[in-house]
Design a protein around this motif. Structure first.
Motif, short mmCIF file in Angstrom:
data_model
loop_
_atom_site.label_atom_id
_atom_site.label_comp_id
_atom_site.label_asym_id
_atom_site.label_seq_id
_atom_site.Cartn_x
_atom_site.Cartn_y
_atom_site.Cartn_z
N ALA A 151 -9.04 -2.98 76.97
CA ALA A 151 -8.16 -3.55 75.96
C ALA A 151 -7.17 -4.51 76.61
CB ALA A 151 -7.43 -2.44 75.21
N SER A 152 -6.61 -4.11 77.75
CA SER A 152 -5.62 -4.95 78.44
C SER A 152 -6.25 -6.26 78.90
CB SER A 152 -5.07 -4.22 79.65
OG SER A 152 -4.51 -3.02 79.25
N ASN A 153 -7.43 -6.17 79.51
CA ASN A 153 -8.08 -7.38 80.02
C ASN A 153 -8.41 -8.35 78.91
OD1 ASN A 153 -8.00 -6.45 82.63
ND2 ASN A 153 -9.99 -5.46 82.52
N TYR A 154 -8.93 -7.81 77.80
CA TYR A 154 -9.31 -8.70 76.70
C TYR A 154 -8.09 -9.30 76.01
CZ TYR A 154 -14.31 -8.11 76.88
OH TYR A 154 -15.62 -8.17 77.29
N ALA A 155 -7.00 -8.54 75.97
CA ALA A 155 -5.78 -9.08 75.37
C ALA A 155 -5.19 -10.15 76.29
CB ALA A 155 -4.77 -7.97 75.13
N ALA A 156 -5.23 -9.89 77.60
CA ALA A 156 -4.65 -10.82 78.57
C ALA A 156 -5.42 -12.14 78.61
CB ALA A 156 -4.62 -10.20 79.96
N LYS A 157 -6.71 -12.05 78.26
CA LYS A 157 -7.56 -13.24 78.22
C LYS A 157 -6.96 -14.31 77.32
CE LYS A 157 -11.26 -13.10 75.72
NZ LYS A 157 -12.60 -12.96 75.12
N GLU A 158 -6.29 -13.86 76.27
CA GLU A 158 -5.78 -14.84 75.30
C GLU A 158 -4.30 -15.17 75.48
OE1 GLU A 158 -7.25 -13.93 71.37
OE2 GLU A 158 -8.99 -13.05 72.38
N ILE A 159 -3.72 -14.60 76.53
CA ILE A 159 -2.31 -14.93 76.81
C ILE A 159 -2.32 -15.75 78.10
CG2 ILE A 159 -0.03 -14.00 77.30
CD1 ILE A 159 -1.32 -11.33 76.04
N ASN A 160 -1.75 -16.91 78.03
CA ASN A 160 -1.81 -17.79 79.19
C ASN A 160 -0.72 -17.41 80.20
OD1 ASN A 160 -2.50 -19.89 80.83
ND2 ASN A 160 -1.28 -21.39 79.69
#
Lengths: 145, 324
Positions: free
Chosen positions: B82-91
């Motif tokens: 969940a963290s990795n996929y959320a971080a994917k969209e935060i620059n």
């Protein structure tokens, strides 16, 4: 020191209400038996199905109902209440299989449902087959003697 | 290992929760709540990703952050998905960590180190857990339910985030203690309180020892998710072994949910949801001045449990103070 900690853990771990649970299981499990008998009677009397086939029809009906209730989302609450009264009969097996299938339905037909459907109930099938093999073998051997 | 920080503050926090937490006693302190466990997504995993993204968006708006320098996050899922996929969209530069339910305090300690040493200007931390993704991975399918013993805890659904910087606003991070992995010799997966209480006790003891403080220095000592039985175990163990008597003590797991059939709430998001909402609020109002947050994590692996090994646990502590 390990023992001190374990002793404290033991002191503060509540006991399960075994008697209460056993009583509920006894009643609900018994009720399941009554429902099963009732279904067999209905199939025999009103649909003219012979006893052996009526038993199979009864099992299929119960499997269908529990799968349906699992999918509708409230059977897990019943299982929580009735415990082994619903887990030991065929309803428990159907519930376990259906809930796993529901859980993995979004991960594909093969990799999701196919691979995971028997996650919980696979063990029942394996040891059911092994168990019936051993008992059939014993019966055959006793028959020879 | 305790580190002191002179100039690190939690400026702003944001919390997003699911339906059970919204029905709980702390509901008025949360920023956003959903009454659907799917959070309008297709799967529970995707719901967890959405929660994290929402909490960071709320945080950004609240704090008017222009640029996030560093983001540290973690959750309970395999590969901290969940963290990795959320971080994917935060620059932003991202560090993903795993410390089970002790993730939140470890993030704060790591973030505080970056700020204190002037490596970055601001750090955003986030933690999440979702009841159904955790159940699926660690226990049974969601619809299976299955009878559970009284000591079982219920994983919270929610995401909590906070922003750290040197700006003197919000809560001060005064010091942080990194704990050791402790084996309490427990194998019972339905009694996480017993698994983690010993780790909490060791971390509290070393924090007090290393800072040369008495236990009544703190207005509140808050553990992460021990539940009502774990709470009793911790209190008695600290008293028996180290002669520390906990008075101003509570457990976040017993505060957030109203579910009487469970021993309390659990999950990485449990401690930060309570801290970033209720404690943050009460500290601003002046009810609490000094709080010691001890997030406890059971480092449970279903594989090792099946191999009949005991469950190790860890606890990290962080000392929070009101900004004067």
């Amino acid at each position: 020191m390990k023992d001190t900690y374990q002793a404290i853990v033991k002191k503060h771990t509540p006991k399960e209400d075994t008697f209460h649970n056993a009583f509920i299981t006894f009643i609900t499990g018994g009720l399941m038996g009554v429902i099963g008998e009732f279904l067999i009677e209905i199939y025999q009397k009103y649909m003219n199905v012979p006893y052996k086939e009526a038993t199979t029809c009864m099992l299929i009906t119960l499997i269908f109902i529990s799968c349906l209730f699992t999918s509708l989302g409230f059977f897990d609450k019943w299982v929580n209440f009735c415990k082994c009264g619903l887990i030991i009969p065929i309803t428990g097996f159907a519930h376990a299989t259906q809930s796993a299938a529901l859980e993995y339905k979004k991960e594909g037909l093969i990799t999701g449902i196919g691979a995971n459907m028997l996650k919980l109930s696979g063990a029942v099938i394996i040891y059911g087959i092994i168990g019936s093999f051993i008992f059939s073998l014993l019966r055959a051997l006793v028959g020879i003697v | 290992m305790t580190t002191k920080y002179n100039n690190v503050y939690i400026n702003e926090t944001a919390t997003v929760v699911g339906p059970y937490e919204d029905k709980g006693p702390l509901n008025k302190y949360f920023d956003k709540a959903y009454n659907d466990l799917y959070f309008k997504e297709k799967t529970f995993e995707q719901a967890e990703i959405k929660m994290i993204k929402e909490s960071i968006n709320i945080l950004k708006n609240k704090n008017k952050t222009e640029k996030i320098d560093l983001i540290i996050g973690g959750d309970l899922l395999n590969q901290i998905t969940a963290s990795n996929y959320a971080a994917k969209e935060i620059n932003a530069n991202f560090i993903g960590i795993y410390a089970a339910c002790a993730t939140s305090t470890l993030e704060l300690i790591l973030g505080a180190n970056f700020i204190e040493n002037n490596l970055v200007k601001n750090v955003t931390v986030f933690t999440s857990s979702h009841n159904n993704t955790a159940e699926k991975q660690y226990r049974y399918p969601v619809e299976y339910g299955g009878p559970k013993p009284k000591t079982t805890t219920f994983t919270v659904t929610g995401a909590a985030s906070a922003i750290l910087s040197k700006t003197k606003k919000g809560m001060k991070i005064e010091s942080g203690t990194i704990g050791k992995v402790v084996d309490s010799n427990t194998k019972n997966v339905f009694h996480m309180g017993a698994v983690m209480a010993k780790a909490a006790a060791e971390t509290i003891k070393s924090h007090l020892e290393e800072t040369k403080r008495k236990v009544d220095y703190y207005d509140l000592i808050l553990t992460g998710d021990l539940g009502k039985y774990g709470k009793k175990i911790l209190k008695e163990y600290l008293k028996e072994k180290y002669n520390i008597i906990l008075k101003n003590y509570n457990d976040a797991g017993t505060m957030i949910l109203e579910k009487k059939e469970y021993a309390g709430a659990s999950g990485p998001a449990c401690a930060p949801l309570v801290t970033y909402s209720y404690v943050f609020n009460q500290m601003k109002k002046g009810k609490y001045k000094k709080v010691l947050l001890v997030a406890t994590g059971a480092l449970m692996s279903p594989t090792m449990v099946n191999q009949r090994l005991t469950i190790p646990a860890i606890a990290h502590a962080i000392s929070l103070e009101k900004v004067i």
